[in-house]
Scaffold this motif. Structure first.
Motif, PDB file in Angstrom:
ATOM      1  N   LEU A  99     -13.238  14.908   0.147  1.00  0.00           N
ATOM      2  CA  LEU A  99     -11.819  15.231   0.296  1.00  0.00           C
ATOM      3  C   LEU A  99     -11.500  15.868   1.659  1.00  0.00           C
ATOM      4  O   LEU A  99     -10.470  15.585   2.267  1.00  0.00           O
ATOM      5  N   ALA A 100     -12.397  16.719   2.128  1.00  0.00           N
ATOM      6  CA  ALA A 100     -12.161  17.353   3.429  1.00  0.00           C
ATOM      7  C   ALA A 100     -12.132  16.292   4.527  1.00  0.00           C
ATOM      8  O   ALA A 100     -11.333  16.361   5.467  1.00  0.00           O
ATOM      9  N   GLN A 101     -12.998  15.292   4.395  1.00  0.00           N
ATOM     10  CA  GLN A 101     -13.005  14.203   5.386  1.00  0.00           C
ATOM     11  C   GLN A 101     -11.735  13.373   5.282  1.00  0.00           C
ATOM     12  O   GLN A 101     -11.183  12.942   6.296  1.00  0.00           O
ATOM     13  N   ALA A 102     -11.276  13.143   4.039  1.00  0.00           N
ATOM     14  CA  ALA A 102     -10.040  12.384   3.853  1.00  0.00           C
ATOM     15  C   ALA A 102      -8.872  13.115   4.516  1.00  0.00           C
ATOM     16  O   ALA A 102      -8.044  12.512   5.198  1.00  0.00           O
ATOM     17  N   GLU A 103      -8.831  14.424   4.350  1.00  0.00           N
ATOM     18  CA  GLU A 103      -7.768  15.208   4.982  1.00  0.00           C
ATOM     19  C   GLU A 103      -7.845  15.085   6.500  1.00  0.00           C
ATOM     20  O   GLU A 103      -6.837  15.114   7.188  1.00  0.00           O
ATOM     21  N   ALA A 104      -9.071  14.966   7.003  1.00  0.00           N
ATOM     22  CA  ALA A 104      -9.248  14.878   8.449  1.00  0.00           C
ATOM     23  C   ALA A 104      -8.615  13.603   9.011  1.00  0.00           C
ATOM     24  O   ALA A 104      -8.182  13.575  10.159  1.00  0.00           O
ATOM     25  N   VAL A 105      -8.550  12.557   8.186  1.00  0.00           N
ATOM     26  CA  VAL A 105      -7.905  11.322   8.652  1.00  0.00           C
ATOM     27  C   VAL A 105      -6.434  11.611   8.967  1.00  0.00           C
ATOM     28  O   VAL A 105      -5.908  11.196  10.001  1.00  0.00           O
ATOM     29  N   PHE A 151     -12.137   7.772  -0.681  1.00  0.00           N
ATOM     30  CA  PHE A 151     -12.532   9.015  -1.348  1.00  0.00           C
ATOM     31  C   PHE A 151     -12.975   8.739  -2.781  1.00  0.00           C
ATOM     32  O   PHE A 151     -14.045   9.174  -3.210  1.00  0.00           O
ATOM     33  N   LEU A 152     -12.158   7.971  -3.517  1.00  0.00           N
ATOM     34  CA  LEU A 152     -12.476   7.724  -4.922  1.00  0.00           C
ATOM     35  C   LEU A 152     -13.784   6.957  -5.075  1.00  0.00           C
ATOM     36  O   LEU A 152     -14.506   7.116  -6.049  1.00  0.00           O
ATOM     37  N   ASN A 153     -14.105   6.130  -4.091  1.00  0.00           N
ATOM     38  CA  ASN A 153     -15.366   5.378  -4.149  1.00  0.00           C
ATOM     39  C   ASN A 153     -16.544   6.149  -3.579  1.00  0.00           C
ATOM     40  O   ASN A 153     -17.634   5.612  -3.437  1.00  0.00           O
ATOM     41  N   GLY A 154     -16.285   7.407  -3.204  1.00  0.00           N
ATOM     42  CA  GLY A 154     -17.379   8.262  -2.757  1.00  0.00           C
ATOM     43  C   GLY A 154     -17.869   8.005  -1.350  1.00  0.00           C
ATOM     44  O   GLY A 154     -18.945   8.461  -0.975  1.00  0.00           O
ATOM     45  N   ARG A 155     -17.096   7.272  -0.575  1.00  0.00           N
ATOM     46  CA  ARG A 155     -17.549   7.028   0.798  1.00  0.00           C
ATOM     47  C   ARG A 155     -17.302   8.233   1.692  1.00  0.00           C
ATOM     48  O   ARG A 155     -18.041   8.485   2.638  1.00  0.00           O
ATOM     49  N   ILE A 156     -16.220   8.946   1.420  1.00  0.00           N
ATOM     50  CA  ILE A 156     -15.958  10.193   2.140  1.00  0.00           C
ATOM     51  C   ILE A 156     -15.537  11.235   1.110  1.00  0.00           C
ATOM     52  O   ILE A 156     -15.157  10.880  -0.004  1.00  0.00           O
ATOM     53  N   ALA A 160       0.840  -1.200   0.000  1.00  0.00           N
ATOM     54  CA  ALA A 160       0.000   0.000   0.000  1.00  0.00           C
ATOM     55  C   ALA A 160       0.875   1.249   0.000  1.00  0.00           C
ATOM     56  O   ALA A 160       1.927   1.281   0.623  1.00  0.00           O
ATOM     57  N   ASP A 161       0.419   2.268  -0.710  1.00  0.00           N
ATOM     58  CA  ASP A 161       1.083   3.573  -0.679  1.00  0.00           C
ATOM     59  C   ASP A 161       0.580   4.339   0.536  1.00  0.00           C
ATOM     60  O   ASP A 161      -0.439   3.967   1.133  1.00  0.00           O
ATOM     61  N   PRO A 162       1.268   5.446   0.851  1.00  0.00           N
ATOM     62  CA  PRO A 162       0.734   6.271   1.936  1.00  0.00           C
ATOM     63  C   PRO A 162      -0.691   6.710   1.608  1.00  0.00           C
ATOM     64  O   PRO A 162      -0.969   7.130   0.491  1.00  0.00           O
ATOM     65  N   GLY A 163      -1.575   6.568   2.552  1.00  0.00           N
ATOM     66  CA  GLY A 163      -2.944   7.037   2.353  1.00  0.00           C
ATOM     67  C   GLY A 163      -3.753   6.249   1.339  1.00  0.00           C
ATOM     68  O   GLY A 163      -4.824   6.689   0.924  1.00  0.00           O
ATOM     69  N   ASP A 164      -3.255   5.105   0.941  1.00  0.00           N
ATOM     70  CA  ASP A 164      -3.913   4.314  -0.097  1.00  0.00           C
ATOM     71  C   ASP A 164      -5.382   4.013   0.215  1.00  0.00           C
ATOM     72  O   ASP A 164      -6.269   4.159  -0.627  1.00  0.00           O
ATOM     73  N   PHE A 165      -5.625   3.596   1.431  1.00  0.00           N
ATOM     74  CA  PHE A 165      -6.982   3.178   1.796  1.00  0.00           C
ATOM     75  C   PHE A 165      -7.931   4.366   1.880  1.00  0.00           C
ATOM     76  O   PHE A 165      -9.077   4.296   1.434  1.00  0.00           O
ATOM     77  N   THR A 166      -7.414   5.454   2.430  1.00  0.00           N
ATOM     78  CA  THR A 166      -8.244   6.652   2.511  1.00  0.00           C
ATOM     79  C   THR A 166      -8.547   7.171   1.106  1.00  0.00           C
ATOM     80  O   THR A 166      -9.660   7.609   0.816  1.00  0.00           O
ATOM     81  N   ARG A 167      -7.548   7.082   0.249  1.00  0.00           N
ATOM     82  CA  ARG A 167      -7.736   7.537  -1.124  1.00  0.00           C
ATOM     83  C   ARG A 167      -8.837   6.731  -1.815  1.00  0.00           C
ATOM     84  O   ARG A 167      -9.680   7.276  -2.513  1.00  0.00           O
ATOM     85  N   ARG A 168      -8.811   5.430  -1.581  1.00  0.00           N
ATOM     86  CA  ARG A 168      -9.865   4.592  -2.161  1.00  0.00           C
ATOM     87  C   ARG A 168     -11.237   4.966  -1.627  1.00  0.00           C
ATOM     88  O   ARG A 168     -12.211   5.023  -2.370  1.00  0.00           O
TER      89      ARG A 168
END
Ligand SMILES: Nc1nc2c(ncn2[C@@H]2O[C@H](COP(=O)(O)OP(=O)(O)OP(=O)(O)O)[C@@H](O)[C@H]2O)c(=O)[nH]1
Ligand SMILES: [Mg+2]
Length: 390
Positions: A31-37, A24-29, A14-22
């Motif tokens: 971008l602002a929420q992803a940054e919050a992680v 985001f890309l899948n619309g579960r969260i 996995a790359d850094p932030g890989d799971f959070t990025r997914r």
């Protein structure tokens, strides 16, 4: 071995932030929420943690989406009139549109005001501890950290290298930098230490100036007062357990405590004592806090003074949930500018096309915050700040 086998069979790390990025890309969260992680992972105080949690829960996103919807509604309205050029916008409708845009700008301003504090919560704020040798700078650092980090000794020139440590001050992460007392250096090591002190002083956002209450006021003290006039600072009068010998020059203490009081014999207009902090009428000029770094007396009051100095207090607690970061700040600044241009265009009655174009830019800029409009580069930039596996 399991990992190697998995990789050999075609899996990748996995790359850094890989799971959070997914997510985001899948619309579960968004971008602002992803940054919050990332904020959550990096948060160093409870207050920062709380702010990150609110953002992760979508509080900021909700407000941003409302703002964007509002702007879009107005845009749709304006565009409808473009399509029917034979109809003029009725005064009443125009007032409504302008009212909505004005409220949008006001809300953007409100969010923008949280930027500084948001920055402090996320990154912390840097404070240099300065003062002449033996004033008790290292003792103060230890008191603020609550542990014996720096060497303390009665020998002047104990601290040679700068020491940086983060402490939680009333919920704010503050990076304290203990410095070598600036003085005539006697050897190479000291010269380097003093050079480093100067360097960290440049980077510090505020200053704790330690004065020795058991010694007379010296030229060196005065030099410090003058030299750091451009920065926010607190005067820390240390060693109050000993018989007092420190006589601040006539008027200095007074003036520091209450702005604009009477003459200022030592500190003339050019001595820099009139820093922006103390020129505000009514607010105490330079705050002075009395402490004893051996017993810890006065340290709690100093923490309060630090919090008052860096936390403007203008922020309402409900704004804690929408502390914006510098990316949001940049987007909002652009959105605000475009919206203001739209307002001006509508008021002056120039072609509606121009007003619509500016408003579309505002909608897009606001959308960037939640990732409605996001480039690959931006995503790479954001997610590279994550740890691997998050
Ligand atoms: N009585 C008394 N002594 C103190 C107090 N604070 C510090 N000292 C003493 O003052 C001396 C110098 O303290 P340091 O903290 O090393 O001072 P400093 O400003 O870091 O000194 P340099 O690193 O040499 O520039 C030590 O002997 C401390 O124990 C205090 O509040 N009361
Ligand atoms: Mg020291």
């Amino acid at each position: 071995m399991v990992l190697d086998a998995a990789l050999a069979s075609g899996a990748r790390l996995a790359d850094p932030g890989d799971f959070t990025r997914r997510a985001f890309l899948n619309g579960r969260i968004d971008l602002a929420q992803a940054e919050a992680v990332a904020d959550l992972i990096h948060s160093r105080t409870e207050l920062a943690l709380r702010a990150a949690n609110e953002q992760l829960a979508g509080k900021l996103s909700q407000r941003i989406n409302e703002l964007r919807d509002d702007l879009m509604k107005t845009l749709a309205h304006v565009e409808a009139y473009i399509d029917f050029p034979e109809e003029d916008i009725a005064e009443e409708t125009k007032d409504q549109l302008l009212g909505r845009l004005d409220r949008g700008v006001a809300f953007m301003d409100e969010l923008l005001r949280t930027a500084n504090e948001g920055q402090i919560l996320r990154r912390g704020i840097r404070a240099a501890i300065i003062g002449r040798p033996n004033a008790g700078k290292s003792s103060l650092l230890n008191q603020l950290l609550g542990r014996d980090r720096a060497i303390v000794s009665p020998i002047a020139g104990t601290t040679r290298d700068t020491i940086e440590e983060t402490a939680n001050i009333r919920g704010l992460p503050v990076v304290f930098i203990d410095t070598a007392g600036l003085r005539e250096a006697r050897d190479e090591i000291e010269i380097e230490g003093i050079r480093r002190s100067h360097e960290s002083l440049q980077k510090a956002e505020f200053i704790l100036h330690v004065l020795d209450n058991s010694e007379p006021f010296t030229e060196a003290d005065e030099k410090y007062l003058r030299e750091f006039s451009g920065k926010k600072r607190i005067l820390v009068r240390n060693k109050i357990d000993l018989p007092p010998k420190l006589k601040m020059p006539e008027g200095v203490g007074q003036t520091f405590l209450s702005a604009g009081s009477g003459d200022f014999p030592v500190a003339g207009p050019n001595t820099g004592l009139e820093s922006p902090v103390n020129s505000q009428a009514g607010t105490p000029a330079l705050p002075i806090v009395d402490v004893c770094c051996v017993t810890g007396k006065g340290i709690e009051a100093l923490k309060d003074a630090i919090k008052d100095l860096v936390w403007s207090g203008e922020i309402k607690t409900e704004m804690l949930e929408v502390m914006i970061n510098s990316r949001h700040q940049d987007a909002l600044n652009r959105a605000r500018e475009s919206t203001s241009r739209t307002i001006a265009a509508l008021r002056s009655g120039v072609t509606l096309e121009l007003a619509a174009m500016d408003l579309r830019m505002a909608v897009n800029a606001v959308g960037e915050i939640v990732g409605k409009t996001a480039t690959e580069d931006l995503l790479d930039m954001i997610f590279s700040q994550f740890c691997i596996g998050k």
